[in-house]
Design a protein around this motif. Structure first.
Motif, PDB file in Angstrom:
ATOM      1  N   ARG A   1     -29.126  13.453   8.986  1.00 13.10           N
ATOM      2  CA  ARG A   1     -29.085  13.827  10.403  1.00 13.10           C
ATOM      3  C   ARG A   1     -27.738  13.440  11.031  1.00 13.10           C
ATOM      4  O   ARG A   1     -27.141  14.216  11.770  1.00 13.10           O
ATOM      5  CB  ARG A   1     -30.248  13.137  11.129  1.00 13.10           C
ATOM      6  CG  ARG A   1     -30.424  13.549  12.553  1.00 13.10           C
ATOM      7  CD  ARG A   1     -30.996  14.957  12.673  1.00 13.10           C
ATOM      8  NE  ARG A   1     -31.007  15.394  14.052  1.00 13.10           N
ATOM      9  CZ  ARG A   1     -30.535  16.553  14.473  1.00 13.10           C
ATOM     10  NH1 ARG A   1     -30.048  17.421  13.629  1.00 13.10           N
ATOM     11  NH2 ARG A   1     -30.568  16.867  15.747  1.00 13.10           N
ATOM     12  N   VAL A   2     -27.258  12.234  10.697  1.00 10.57           N
ATOM     13  CA  VAL A   2     -25.979  11.769  11.244  1.00 10.57           C
ATOM     14  C   VAL A   2     -24.845  12.686  10.763  1.00 10.57           C
ATOM     15  O   VAL A   2     -23.986  13.095  11.542  1.00 10.57           O
ATOM     16  CB  VAL A   2     -25.710  10.290  10.851  1.00 10.57           C
ATOM     17  CG1 VAL A   2     -24.292   9.871  11.182  1.00 10.57           C
ATOM     18  CG2 VAL A   2     -26.708   9.366  11.545  1.00 10.57           C
TER      19      VAL A   2
ATOM     20  N   TYR B   1     -22.670  14.887   3.640  1.00 13.23           N
ATOM     21  CA  TYR B   1     -23.703  13.894   3.331  1.00 13.23           C
ATOM     22  C   TYR B   1     -23.764  13.687   1.817  1.00 13.23           C
ATOM     23  O   TYR B   1     -23.840  14.660   1.061  1.00 13.23           O
ATOM     24  CB  TYR B   1     -25.060  14.383   3.865  1.00 13.23           C
ATOM     25  CG  TYR B   1     -26.245  13.723   3.199  1.00 13.23           C
ATOM     26  CD1 TYR B   1     -26.525  12.374   3.408  1.00 13.23           C
ATOM     27  CD2 TYR B   1     -27.073  14.439   2.353  1.00 13.23           C
ATOM     28  CE1 TYR B   1     -27.591  11.766   2.788  1.00 13.23           C
ATOM     29  CE2 TYR B   1     -28.157  13.838   1.728  1.00 13.23           C
ATOM     30  CZ  TYR B   1     -28.401  12.497   1.948  1.00 13.23           C
ATOM     31  OH  TYR B   1     -29.454  11.893   1.321  1.00 13.23           O
TER      32      TYR B   1
ATOM     33  N   VAL C   1     -20.839  10.706   5.096  1.00  9.53           N
ATOM     34  CA  VAL C   1     -21.899   9.710   5.301  1.00  9.53           C
ATOM     35  C   VAL C   1     -22.539   9.522   3.928  1.00  9.53           C
ATOM     36  O   VAL C   1     -23.140  10.455   3.389  1.00  9.53           O
ATOM     37  CB  VAL C   1     -22.981  10.200   6.293  1.00  9.53           C
ATOM     38  CG1 VAL C   1     -24.013   9.098   6.542  1.00  9.53           C
ATOM     39  CG2 VAL C   1     -22.357  10.643   7.616  1.00  9.53           C
TER      40      VAL C   1
ATOM     41  N   ALA D   1     -30.762   8.153  14.592  1.00  7.10           N
ATOM     42  CA  ALA D   1     -29.537   8.940  14.379  1.00  7.10           C
ATOM     43  C   ALA D   1     -28.658   8.906  15.631  1.00  7.10           C
ATOM     44  O   ALA D   1     -27.439   8.783  15.530  1.00  7.10           O
ATOM     45  CB  ALA D   1     -29.891  10.377  14.021  1.00  7.10           C
ATOM     46  N   ARG D   2     -29.270   8.999  16.802  1.00  7.29           N
ATOM     47  CA  ARG D   2     -28.479   8.991  18.047  1.00  7.29           C
ATOM     48  C   ARG D   2     -27.763   7.648  18.212  1.00  7.29           C
ATOM     49  O   ARG D   2     -26.626   7.591  18.666  1.00  7.29           O
ATOM     50  CB  ARG D   2     -29.347   9.296  19.271  1.00  7.29           C
ATOM     51  CG  ARG D   2     -30.025  10.633  19.140  1.00  7.29           C
ATOM     52  CD  ARG D   2     -29.875  11.554  20.326  1.00  7.29           C
ATOM     53  NE  ARG D   2     -30.293  12.880  19.899  1.00  7.29           N
ATOM     54  CZ  ARG D   2     -29.496  13.911  19.756  1.00  7.29           C
ATOM     55  NH1 ARG D   2     -28.215  13.791  20.036  1.00  7.29           N
ATOM     56  NH2 ARG D   2     -29.945  15.077  19.333  1.00  7.29           N
TER      57      ARG D   2
ATOM     58  N   VAL E   1     -26.784   5.673  15.743  1.00  8.42           N
ATOM     59  CA  VAL E   1     -25.679   5.602  14.772  1.00  8.42           C
ATOM     60  C   VAL E   1     -24.517   6.513  15.210  1.00  8.42           C
ATOM     61  O   VAL E   1     -23.347   6.137  15.096  1.00  8.42           O
ATOM     62  CB  VAL E   1     -26.177   5.940  13.345  1.00  8.42           C
ATOM     63  CG1 VAL E   1     -25.023   6.028  12.362  1.00  8.42           C
ATOM     64  CG2 VAL E   1     -27.182   4.899  12.884  1.00  8.42           C
ATOM     65  N   VAL E   2     -24.842   7.683  15.749  1.00  9.63           N
ATOM     66  CA  VAL E   2     -23.776   8.588  16.215  1.00  9.63           C
ATOM     67  C   VAL E   2     -23.012   7.917  17.362  1.00  9.63           C
ATOM     68  O   VAL E   2     -21.777   8.006  17.435  1.00  9.63           O
ATOM     69  CB  VAL E   2     -24.359   9.967  16.632  1.00  9.63           C
ATOM     70  CG1 VAL E   2     -23.336  10.786  17.413  1.00  9.63           C
ATOM     71  CG2 VAL E   2     -24.811  10.733  15.396  1.00  9.63           C
TER      72      VAL E   2
END
Ligand code: DC
Length: 277
Positions: free
Chosen positions: A59-60, A68, A169, A255-256, A258-259
């Protein structure tokens, strides 16, 4: 004479100014090129089985437009080959030799594979094994051959090559400690053992595999113990990794977060690049 010199001096001044402008433009372009390159972070996500690394890393990578890479798939592919060749996981010499004679490649999944929940497309000596490596037997085998120093050396070198360009990532157990110790952002992902086992059990159920929750708890426990206690590159949190416990968070929330950390890091790095230029 003076009249004749004046335009020459003027011309020289003009040429000097033009040269200065062109050098300045080149410098500015080089500086912004460097800043853009710096913005392509290397992000390491490590954590135990079932912590949600794959869903998070995928996702990231999608949100940032990065590549990825699932390093565990390489250990699984080699384990599959060992199982097919009936090589014992106690035969370190044969496994080391096998690793040297094996070519494993990770590719981004096609959109159909992506929709079906696939991670990377995995090729073992040219044969696609994306699905074949997702069995409990292969997972256990991977965890066992991951204890062998020679095997790790070969796979780590491959992982370093695959992520060398940045904008990546990569998830695994030793990405922030061994594969990319200088990664721009390191995440150590945790979740309670109950939640991790439950997630794995649901994954098995979705694939129609009949494993009881107790069996999955045992499998996760066994792999945790081996991954954390092995002598070579055990699963440990790098001292500069951000610890994220997602026991009570879903993939999107994690994910948000980490982003957000990645954006902050990008800002820090581009500021540092601008100061250097
Ligand atoms: O992430 P996974 O469950 O697909 O990994 C399978 C096994 O591979 C895991 O039990 C330990 C090993 N592994 C490792 O030792 N180092 C990595 N970077 C990735 C996986």
């Amino acid at each position: 004479m003076a009249q004749a010199l004046l335009p020459v001096r003027f011309c020289l001044a003009l040429v000097a100014k033009m040269q200065w402008k062109s050098t300045w433009r080149k410098k500015r372009t080089a500086r912004s090129d460097r800043a853009t390159q710096m913005l392509k972070l290397t992000i390491a996500i490590d954590g135990p089985a079932g912590s949600g690394k794959s869903s998070l890393a995928k996702r990231v990578a999608l949100l940032l437009g990065y590549l990825y890479l699932d390093s565990g798939a390489m250990y699984r592919a080699l384990a599959l080959k060992a199982l097919r060749k009936q090589i014992s996981f106690d035969d370190f010499v044969a496994l080391d030799k096998l690793a040297r004679a094996t070519h494993i490649e990770l590719q981004p999944p096609t959109s159909a594979q992506e929709a079906a929940g696939s991670k990377n497309c995995v090729f073992l000596d040219g044969e696609e094994v994306t699905q074949a490596i997702r069995t409990p037997e292969v997972a256990q085998g991977a965890s066992r051959l991951a204890t062998i120093a020679g095997v790790r050396e070969i796979l780590v070198a491959e992982q370093q090559r695959a992520g060398a360009g940045g904008g990546v990532v990569m998830e695994g157990r030793d990405i922030g400690t061994v594969v990319f110790p200088l990664a721009d952002l390191k995440i150590f992902l945790e979740a309670s053992p109950e939640v991790r086992a439950d997630r794995r059990w649901k994954e098995h159920q979705e694939k129609g595999e009949t494993m009881t929750l107790a069996q999955v708890v045992e499998e996760v426990h066994e792999r945790d113990r081996r991954d954390r206690e092995r002598k070579v590159s055990p699963l440990v949190r790098a001292s500069d990794a951000v610890l994220v416990d997602n026991t009570a968070m879903d993939v999107e929330q994690t994910a948000r977060l980490v982003v957000m950390l990645a954006r902050e890091r990008e800002r820090e790095l581009s500021k540092a690049a601008a100061r250097e230029a």
